[in-house]
Design a protein around this motif. Structure first.
Motif, PDB file in Angstrom:
ATOM      1  N   SER A 214      46.901  49.511  23.829  1.00 28.16           N
ATOM      2  CA  SER A 214      48.198  48.909  23.528  1.00 28.16           C
ATOM      3  C   SER A 214      48.806  48.193  24.730  1.00 28.16           C
ATOM      4  O   SER A 214      49.722  47.385  24.585  1.00 28.16           O
ATOM      5  CB  SER A 214      49.170  49.982  23.020  1.00 28.16           C
ATOM      6  N   GLU A 215      48.300  48.487  25.926  1.00 29.47           N
ATOM      7  CA  GLU A 215      48.773  47.816  27.138  1.00 29.47           C
ATOM      8  C   GLU A 215      47.813  46.715  27.579  1.00 29.47           C
ATOM      9  O   GLU A 215      47.971  46.152  28.665  1.00 29.47           O
ATOM     10  CB  GLU A 215      48.973  48.835  28.258  1.00 29.47           C
ATOM     11  N   ASP A 248      50.189  42.910  31.561  1.00 22.31           N
ATOM     12  CA  ASP A 248      50.940  42.505  32.755  1.00 22.31           C
ATOM     13  C   ASP A 248      50.236  41.398  33.519  1.00 22.31           C
ATOM     14  O   ASP A 248      50.695  40.982  34.596  1.00 22.31           O
ATOM     15  CB  ASP A 248      51.140  43.717  33.679  1.00 22.31           C
ATOM     16  N   GLY A 249      49.111  40.928  32.976  1.00 23.67           N
ATOM     17  CA  GLY A 249      48.394  39.830  33.613  1.00 23.67           C
ATOM     18  C   GLY A 249      47.414  40.232  34.688  1.00 23.67           C
ATOM     19  O   GLY A 249      46.971  39.389  35.475  1.00 23.67           O
ATOM     20  N   VAL A 255      43.750  46.258  39.717  1.00 23.28           N
ATOM     21  CA  VAL A 255      44.389  47.553  39.448  1.00 23.28           C
ATOM     22  C   VAL A 255      43.733  48.686  40.229  1.00 23.28           C
ATOM     23  O   VAL A 255      44.091  49.846  40.055  1.00 23.28           O
ATOM     24  CB  VAL A 255      44.352  47.893  37.937  1.00 23.28           C
ATOM     25  N   THR A 256      42.775  48.355  41.096  1.00 19.18           N
ATOM     26  CA  THR A 256      42.097  49.393  41.869  1.00 19.18           C
ATOM     27  C   THR A 256      42.496  49.340  43.330  1.00 19.18           C
ATOM     28  O   THR A 256      42.801  48.274  43.873  1.00 19.18           O
ATOM     29  CB  THR A 256      40.564  49.252  41.746  1.00 19.18           C
ATOM     30  N   ASP A 257      42.493  50.521  43.974  1.00 18.78           N
ATOM     31  CA  ASP A 257      42.741  50.604  45.414  1.00 18.78           C
ATOM     32  C   ASP A 257      41.436  50.605  46.196  1.00 18.78           C
ATOM     33  O   ASP A 257      41.447  50.636  47.429  1.00 18.78           O
ATOM     34  CB  ASP A 257      43.523  51.881  45.750  1.00 18.78           C
ATOM     35  N   SER A 258      40.310  50.611  45.468  1.00 20.10           N
ATOM     36  CA  SER A 258      39.003  50.643  46.124  1.00 20.10           C
ATOM     37  C   SER A 258      38.539  49.234  46.456  1.00 20.10           C
ATOM     38  O   SER A 258      38.337  48.408  45.564  1.00 20.10           O
ATOM     39  CB  SER A 258      37.977  51.332  45.209  1.00 20.10           C
TER      40      SER A 258
END
Length: 286
Positions: A214-215, A248-249, A255-258
């Motif tokens: 849904s996101e 959110d594009g 979306v990762t910190d790696s």
């Protein structure tokens, strides 16, 4: 994703050792430890007036005292509250145990100006606690333990119960792309929890690899955010699209910190899909 909500567990580890700040030179280690334990007990009485930031501040210092440097893996993608707690603790690094106790006590005093730690008159007794420890954070939600007969396919997926999931899919009892109320399919959940073999099983049963919840997030978003490089690579090998964006594009690499996963995703997007035979990609895991 959930907003910060109620109580937090603590480790049963002993207080750590470390350099003592000058302001505690006149206080013995036993006195400082006793005041810290009193503050940890009293914080339950002031949690309702504390902000989320203050509770995170207390949580991180409690863990630093009881465990030391953060030694646990980063929580899963769905666990927003857990990630905030982990980040607060992780940020302390090799923070001094004495300094952590000092700041914990001072924060409790600010939350309740009328409270002050009492001199030790008798051996400290562990306070009655909830869910493993006295420290309060409004960032923990205890998941209910389900009876076997109350579990559904998503519960078995979260538990990594491969035999149950495989049987349900093989018999046609469950559609591999069935989604929960948030649009998350079994593959989303398996990627979130880091269940690599289960991911392979779901792909073998033709799970929709680019299905968006849904996101707007795909399984690749989840595996990337949770930092499971083996699953990211597996998804890419099976045709996951790293260019898809969520609501959110954001693409998976955003979306990762790696850094390694981000580089892997960007390289794949630049050079296209791996040239592996389809027969190998769909081989049933042993």
């Amino acid at each position: 994703m959930a907003s910060p909500g109620v109580l937090e567990e603590s480790s049963s580890g002993e207080a750590c050792s470390g350099g003592c700040p000058e302001q505690w030179d006149e206080k013995t280690e036993e006195e400082l430890q006793g005041q810290f334990e009193q503050a940890a007990k009293h914080v339950q009485n002031v949690a309702s007036v504390a902000s989320t930031e203050q509770l995170l501040f207390l949580y991180a210092r409690y863990k630093q005292v009881k465990v030391g440097r953060c030694n646990t893996p980063k929580p899963g993608f769905f666990d927003y509250e857990g990630k905030k707690k982990w980040e607060a603790w992780k940020a302390l690094g090799d923070y001094s145990c004495q300094q952590a106790m000092n700041e914990y006590i001072e924060t409790v005093k600010k939350l309740d100006p009328d409270w002050s730690p009492q001199a030790l008159e008798e051996p400290h007794k562990e306070p009655k606690t909830t869910f493993g420890g006295p420290v309060v954070s409004c960032l923990y939600k205890v998941q209910e333990t389900l009876r076997e007969e109350d579990k559904d396919i998503f519960d078995y997926c979260r538990e990594n119960n491969i035999s149950r999931v495989s049987h349900a899919l093989s018999t046609g009892a469950i559609d591999v792309n069935v989604a929960d109320d948030e649009g998350r399919c079994l593959l989303h959940w398996a990627c979130d929890r880091g269940h690599t073999q289960l991911v392979s099983v779901l792909l073998f049963h033709n799970a929709h690899i680019n299905m968006q919840d849904s996101e707007g997030q795909t399984p690749l978003h989840y595996a990337s955010a949770c930092e499971f490089p083996d699953i990211v690579d597996l998804l890419l090998d099976h045709g996951a699209d790293p260019s898809l964006v969520d609501n959110d594009g954001f693409q998976p690499h955003e979306v990762t910190d790696s850094k390694n996963i981000a580089a892997m995703l960007q390289q794949h997007a630049s050079y296209g899909e791996h040239n592996k035979p389809a027969s190998l990609l769909l081989e049933m895991p042993q």
